[in-house]
Motif scaffolding. Structure first.
Motif, PDB file in Angstrom:
ATOM      1  N   LEU A  89       1.276  -8.237  10.015  1.00 39.13           N
ATOM      2  CA  LEU A  89       1.317  -6.885  10.419  1.00 39.13           C
ATOM      3  C   LEU A  89       2.419  -6.198   9.411  1.00 39.13           C
ATOM      4  CD1 LEU A  89       0.635  -4.688  12.624  1.00 39.13           C
ATOM      5  CD2 LEU A  89       2.907  -5.417  13.881  1.00 39.13           C
ATOM      6  N   VAL A  90       2.090  -5.135   8.922  1.00 39.47           N
ATOM      7  CA  VAL A  90       2.684  -4.421   7.855  1.00 39.47           C
ATOM      8  C   VAL A  90       3.031  -3.193   8.288  1.00 39.47           C
ATOM      9  CG1 VAL A  90       3.248  -3.623   5.530  1.00 39.47           C
ATOM     10  CG2 VAL A  90       1.939  -5.858   6.029  1.00 39.47           C
TER      11      VAL A  90
ATOM     12  N   ALA B 209       0.973  -1.192  -0.007  1.00 39.72           N
ATOM     13  CA  ALA B 209      -0.077   0.076   0.052  1.00 39.72           C
ATOM     14  C   ALA B 209       0.840   1.357   0.090  1.00 39.72           C
ATOM     15  CB  ALA B 209      -0.889  -0.105   1.303  1.00 39.72           C
ATOM     16  N   PRO B 210       0.297   2.287  -0.525  1.00 40.55           N
ATOM     17  CA  PRO B 210       1.121   3.591  -0.686  1.00 40.55           C
ATOM     18  C   PRO B 210       1.633   4.010   0.659  1.00 40.55           C
ATOM     19  CG  PRO B 210      -0.511   3.724  -2.339  1.00 40.55           C
ATOM     20  CD  PRO B 210      -0.734   2.425  -1.365  1.00 40.55           C
TER      21      PRO B 210
ATOM     22  N   PRO C  87       4.845   9.782   9.289  1.00 41.67           N
ATOM     23  CA  PRO C  87       4.331   9.081  10.570  1.00 41.67           C
ATOM     24  C   PRO C  87       4.439   7.564   9.988  1.00 41.67           C
ATOM     25  CG  PRO C  87       2.441  10.400   9.672  1.00 41.67           C
ATOM     26  CD  PRO C  87       3.804  10.895   8.846  1.00 41.67           C
ATOM     27  N   GLN C  88       4.578   6.709  11.149  1.00 43.37           N
ATOM     28  CA  GLN C  88       4.569   5.280  11.141  1.00 43.37           C
ATOM     29  C   GLN C  88       3.158   4.654  10.971  1.00 43.37           C
ATOM     30  OE1 GLN C  88       7.669   4.159  10.460  1.00 43.37           O
ATOM     31  NE2 GLN C  88       7.235   1.804  10.813  1.00 43.37           N
ATOM     32  N   ASN C  89       2.664   3.884   9.808  1.00 47.35           N
ATOM     33  CA  ASN C  89       1.349   3.576   9.527  1.00 47.35           C
ATOM     34  C   ASN C  89       1.434   2.094   9.987  1.00 47.35           C
ATOM     35  OD1 ASN C  89       0.050   5.976   8.765  1.00 47.35           O
ATOM     36  ND2 ASN C  89       1.307   5.640   6.824  1.00 47.35           N
ATOM     37  N   PHE C  90       0.371   1.482  10.441  1.00 47.79           N
ATOM     38  CA  PHE C  90       0.212   0.148  10.884  1.00 47.79           C
ATOM     39  C   PHE C  90      -0.833  -0.562  10.313  1.00 47.79           C
ATOM     40  CE2 PHE C  90       2.943   2.105  13.956  1.00 47.79           C
ATOM     41  CZ  PHE C  90       3.666   1.175  14.446  1.00 47.79           C
ATOM     42  N   TYR C  91      -0.838  -1.415   9.660  1.00 47.92           N
ATOM     43  CA  TYR C  91      -1.896  -2.415   9.003  1.00 47.92           C
ATOM     44  C   TYR C  91      -1.672  -3.943   9.204  1.00 47.92           C
ATOM     45  CZ  TYR C  91      -2.869   1.553   5.850  1.00 47.92           C
ATOM     46  OH  TYR C  91      -3.165   2.721   5.468  1.00 47.92           O
TER      47      TYR C  91
ATOM     48  N   LYS D  67      -6.686  -8.342   2.292  1.00 44.05           N
ATOM     49  CA  LYS D  67      -7.230  -7.146   2.882  1.00 44.05           C
ATOM     50  C   LYS D  67      -6.516  -6.563   3.712  1.00 44.05           C
ATOM     51  CE  LYS D  67     -11.649  -4.507   3.670  1.00 44.05           C
ATOM     52  NZ  LYS D  67     -13.232  -4.866   4.087  1.00 44.05           N
ATOM     53  N   MET D  68      -6.263  -5.450   3.469  1.00 45.26           N
ATOM     54  CA  MET D  68      -5.402  -4.619   4.513  1.00 45.26           C
ATOM     55  C   MET D  68      -6.387  -3.640   5.234  1.00 45.26           C
ATOM     56  SD  MET D  68      -1.742  -3.745   2.754  1.00 45.26           S
ATOM     57  CE  MET D  68      -1.053  -3.056   4.099  1.00 45.26           C
ATOM     58  N   ARG D  69      -5.986  -3.746   6.663  1.00 47.07           N
ATOM     59  CA  ARG D  69      -6.981  -2.947   7.725  1.00 47.07           C
ATOM     60  C   ARG D  69      -6.150  -2.087   8.482  1.00 47.07           C
ATOM     61  NH1 ARG D  69      -8.294  -4.511  12.588  1.00 47.07           N
ATOM     62  NH2 ARG D  69      -7.734  -6.750  12.229  1.00 47.07           N
ATOM     63  N   LYS D  70      -6.343  -0.866   8.519  1.00 48.29           N
ATOM     64  CA  LYS D  70      -5.398   0.108   9.274  1.00 48.29           C
ATOM     65  C   LYS D  70      -5.888  -0.132  10.632  1.00 48.29           C
ATOM     66  CE  LYS D  70      -3.551   4.868   9.645  1.00 48.29           C
ATOM     67  NZ  LYS D  70      -3.585   5.995   8.983  1.00 48.29           N
TER      68      LYS D  70
END
Length: 347
Positions: A300-301, A283-284, A310-314, A325-328
């Motif tokens: 966990l990505v 994901a972008p 900022p760090q994003n967690f999916y 499917k990716m879920r934030k």
């Protein structure tokens, strides 16, 4: 496992041994430390590798993400941010309960982990090794093992030599390392295996070439060492990988396994067809500094949308964490720091 139950009998007075074992098996890992204090027999059982494999076979283990993460900045009593070097700690995330926790500091390094250290997990334990002393930046050969049952660290036998940015993987109570570079920044092709049960190191056959800044990946009974570069090709990442077969004890080269010129650190995955993939392409929002930790059917990505962002967690759902499917997920502020690398821990 044939004699496992007969070796551990009469755990709970008045209950048949099979039922007693089943009761203890179902205890969550978070209660193991307290349960180990009930009596010596419970302590021997819970700390036994056979009990770990029995729990895993029974479906009683839990898959956790454990990762090396930048800690929140320190503040003075007046509220001013202290000008100290960035420190790292170990964070644990349970994707099922959505709970976050931090593993206690290593006694020898109370103010932060060794910089660029490596972690791997096997038999419910976390192994941390190598890196640089956070005070002097000198490479170290320390090995530490965290026991989730006891909630404590122990010192393992030192690495055979100093090496930085090497590949690491673990399976069946053993940790495999290969590649990286020595104190003179010469790329290494040597490989070693550390046995947690005997606390001993054994040298393995060498790879065909030196691989600095390579990435390790365990796939079944194979230890993949992906990309990296030789001493004369500093920063020119190779497209090949070398695979060590744990059963035959031999290496094989896999050509065109990775994108040439691209750093593989922490961002390698593998799809159901056995092809290496890049978590930064998930994901972008995680394209910069991506890190993936596969936990069965979940992954966990983490990463950022842009450099310094900022760090994003999916959490990605799907077999092997691929094509799902990716879920934030919402992350507490104190766990929002940059993730350097990580691994799955089954406890």
């Amino acid at each position: 496992m044939e004699n496992f139950e007969s070796n551990f009998t009469e755990f709970i007075p008045g209950l048949p041994e099979e039922l007693s074992l089943d009761c203890i098996t179902r205890l969550p890992y978070t209660s193991h430390r307290l349960a180990s204090a009930v009596c010596r027999r419970w302590q021997q059982l819970i700390s036994s590798p056979d009990f770990y494999y029995h729990r895993r076979k029974s479906g009683a283990t839990t898959l956790l993400s454990c990762f090396i993460q930048a800690l929140p900045p320190a503040f003075s009593t007046t509220g001013w941010k202290l000008c100290t070097s960035l420190a790292y700690g170990l964070t644990v995330f349970d994707s099922l309960s959505q709970s976050w926790d931090r593993i206690p500091s290593i006694p020898q390094y109370p103010d932060g982990l060794p910089l660029f250290c490596h972690i791997a997990s096997t038999e419910g334990k976390l192994v941390l090794m190598g890196g640089w002393d956070p005070a002097t930046y000198d490479p170290i050969i320390d090995v530490f093992v965290y026991d989730f049952t006891q909630g404590a660290w122990r010192k393992g036998k030192d690495m055979p030599s100093k090496r930085s940015f090497f590949a690491i993987g673990a399976s069946d109570g053993r940790v495999y390392i290969s590649g990286g570079h020595d104190e003179s920044k010469n790329a290494l092709k040597s490989a070693w295996v550390y046995d947690l049960r005997t606390d001993e190191w054994t040298e393995l056959p060498q790879m065909s070439q030196g691989r600095d800044e390579c990435e390790g990946l365990m796939v079944g009974r194979e230890f993949w060492v992906v990309s990296g570069y030789d001493t004369e090709r500093q920063g020119m990442f190779d497209a090949s990988a070398e695979v060590y077969d744990l059963d035959s004890g031999e290496w094989r080269v896999v050509d065109q396994a990775w994108e040439e010129g691209r750093c593989p650190r922490a961002c390698i995955g593998m799809d159901k067809d056995g092809k290496l993939t890049n978590w930064s392409e998930s994901a972008p929002a995680v394209r910069v500094g991506a890190c993936g930790m596969v936990m069965g059917s979940r992954t966990l990505v983490t990463g950022s949308e842009y450099q310094g962002g900022p760090q994003n967690f999916y959490v990605m759902e799907g077999e092997g964490g691929q094509n799902g499917k990716m879920r934030k997920i919402n992350v507490p502020e104190e766990y929002g720091g940059y993730v350097q690398s990580g691994c799955c821990v089954e406890v």
